[in-house]
Design an enzyme around this catalytic site. Sequence first.
Site, short mmCIF file in Angstrom:
data_model
loop_
_atom_site.label_atom_id
_atom_site.label_comp_id
_atom_site.label_asym_id
_atom_site.label_seq_id
_atom_site.Cartn_x
_atom_site.Cartn_y
_atom_site.Cartn_z
N TYR A 296 0.82 -1.20 0.00
CA TYR A 296 0.00 0.00 0.00
C TYR A 296 0.85 1.26 0.00
CZ TYR A 296 -0.27 -2.66 4.42
OH TYR A 296 -0.03 -3.52 5.44
N ASP A 298 0.78 4.68 1.43
CA ASP A 298 0.09 5.36 2.52
C ASP A 298 -0.25 6.81 2.19
OD1 ASP A 298 0.12 3.10 3.99
OD2 ASP A 298 1.70 3.70 5.37
N LEU A 303 -3.82 8.97 1.92
CA LEU A 303 -3.67 10.36 2.35
C LEU A 303 -3.24 10.41 3.82
CD1 LEU A 303 -6.76 12.11 0.69
CD2 LEU A 303 -4.45 11.85 -0.22
N ASN A 381 -2.04 0.18 11.51
CA ASN A 381 -1.24 -0.38 12.60
C ASN A 381 0.07 0.34 12.83
OD1 ASN A 381 -0.79 -1.69 9.95
ND2 ASN A 381 0.87 -2.75 10.99
N TYR A 382 0.54 1.09 11.84
CA TYR A 382 1.85 1.75 11.96
C TYR A 382 1.71 3.24 12.26
CZ TYR A 382 5.30 -1.82 10.77
OH TYR A 382 6.14 -2.90 10.81
#
Length: 636
Positions: A296, A298, A303, A381-382
């Site tokens: 992905y 990000d 956005l 999660n990050y």
Amino acid sequence: MKAHPLAMITADEIRAARRILSTAGHLGEHVRFAYLGPEEPAKADLLAYSPGDLVDRRLRVLLLDRATGQSHDTIVSVTRGVVDSFEPIDPVSAGQPPILVEEFEAVQRIVDADEAWGKALARRGLTPETVRACPLSAGHYDHPEESGRRIVRSFGFHQDHEHDHPWAHPVDGLVAYVDLIAGTVLRVIDEELTEIPREAGNFDDPAYTGPHRTSLRPIEITQPEGPSFTVEDGVVHWENWTLRLGFNVREGLTLHQISFRDRDQGRDRMIVHRASIAEMVVPYADPSPVRFWQNYFDQGEYLFGRFTSSLEQGCDCLGEIHYTDVVMADESGEPQTIANAICMHEEDYGVLWKHSDLFTGSNETRRQRRLVISFFTTVGNYDYGFYWYLYLDGTLACECKATGMLFTSAYPAGGREYAGHVAPGLAAPFHQHLFSARLDMAVDGHTNAVDEVDVVSVPIGEDNPYGNAFTRRFTRLATEDQAARMADPVAGRTWRISNPQVTNRLGQPVAYTLVPEGRPALLADPASSIAARAAFATRHLWVTRHADDERYPAGELINQHRGGAGLPAWTAAGRDLDGEDIVVWHTFGLTHFPRPEDWPIMPVEHAGFTLRPVGFFDRTPTLDVPSSSAAHCHDE
């Protein structure tokens, strides 16, 4: 309007854009604002701007009709009150607008209502009420049934109770492909039945972590006379540095018109016209049928600026802090304010220079200090913190601090070839975090050139009889097709950005050197889908001729785009770079093989780069830095 052309968007401007679009008949019950950001003026107009000039403030808006899937790319002048352009987006050729938070939230309802998803969960002894849908961008894999459709793919994570972190309990071997416009599940892949990991990951629960240690004593960072920097109308002055702050929902924090006051020459000297992190990609390494697509962008797909954290003094930032709020549009086109979005403070950074002289008895020490400008964003999660550092000696650096929770999978008895075992029954797939820094360079002006600099050993010979010689090799990157380069730590490779029209007192072109960390670039196969879509990440360096419409290294619309846009398309022209207005693009980042120490919460991993002056100044620019006060340093 009298606002500066680069001033941050205001709530009134967002309201005006919504009103203008509504009056023009472009809004409706199901139309959402997938993106709203500043349409920055052309570089030539910025360079010609003088304080007091009238400014046409324009915003770019991507509109998505959630009922039909039709989307439009629009430019709105909030100064003149008109829609300058309203262009339909072809999802097949151009890609899709970024995914809405509203759409992510809808996926839970969509999969919960799907019979095949319910049966797959029942096969694992679960019910939809206990499984959190985790939707992710779909990428592009030439699936005919997905062409032109707005798609996400969703994993499931079991949640034992309301405060249980579901990342600890992946429902592995299962994924749903979801049509966001139709509101249906296209396909459920139920590939593998694995035991759901049971160990909790509740790092914020004292019952799980145990009592906190009591041995850490407080650290207080104070500046009794206040900070050394000032911020006024977005313009920052600190020591010899001047720059302007910017922010947009896609890139997050941006820095503009970065200059350094050369006291020897008595003038402000430009270094970087515009600096940002223009894209990032997180490719995963698990090739299994349920995870091969997992990667992905990000920024372009999600956005990440819209997930910016409100920072807290004493937690995120220490010392004498200046915070800046930012305003962005929500998906209905209404303004929302993120308080304390940008943090600015000074840090002591150890010794700047020191010498105790054998002959004169001189004993002098000066301390380094840096200005820190940062923001944090949480994407799923990050959590990512982006820090720009300005140093007393003219050095400029950027660092990403990556933390948060691992994206997990199950770890069966036979193991996972492409995942790290982090807890009993729990794995985390190998992955990378790769960032693209866009550096619109202006080293003492806008006519710059780039040389690749390698260290070179010199063999024993007539001019090197004892074999001790080594030197440097300079290679001018004269065209765009020559300037797609890889770092080489063994060669100590750096890239020198110089101005061939300006020399220092030694007759050398003034320059700044980009010092890379030289970690792995994209590791996926060159023939893979992600290599086509994230081509920027296949090289550590790209250099392009400046063009106002070349802003994002993977192209304008990343979501479901097949690839080839951005840097590979632009550099195919092979434009001349030597002594031109150039943009330097640098890929840096992390290759993450998850370890037990990363669970249940991942300590910060660091990645970044440095821009160092090399011949930019005629001598050390920190001779005027005073020694520390007697209260902090004994000064004989």
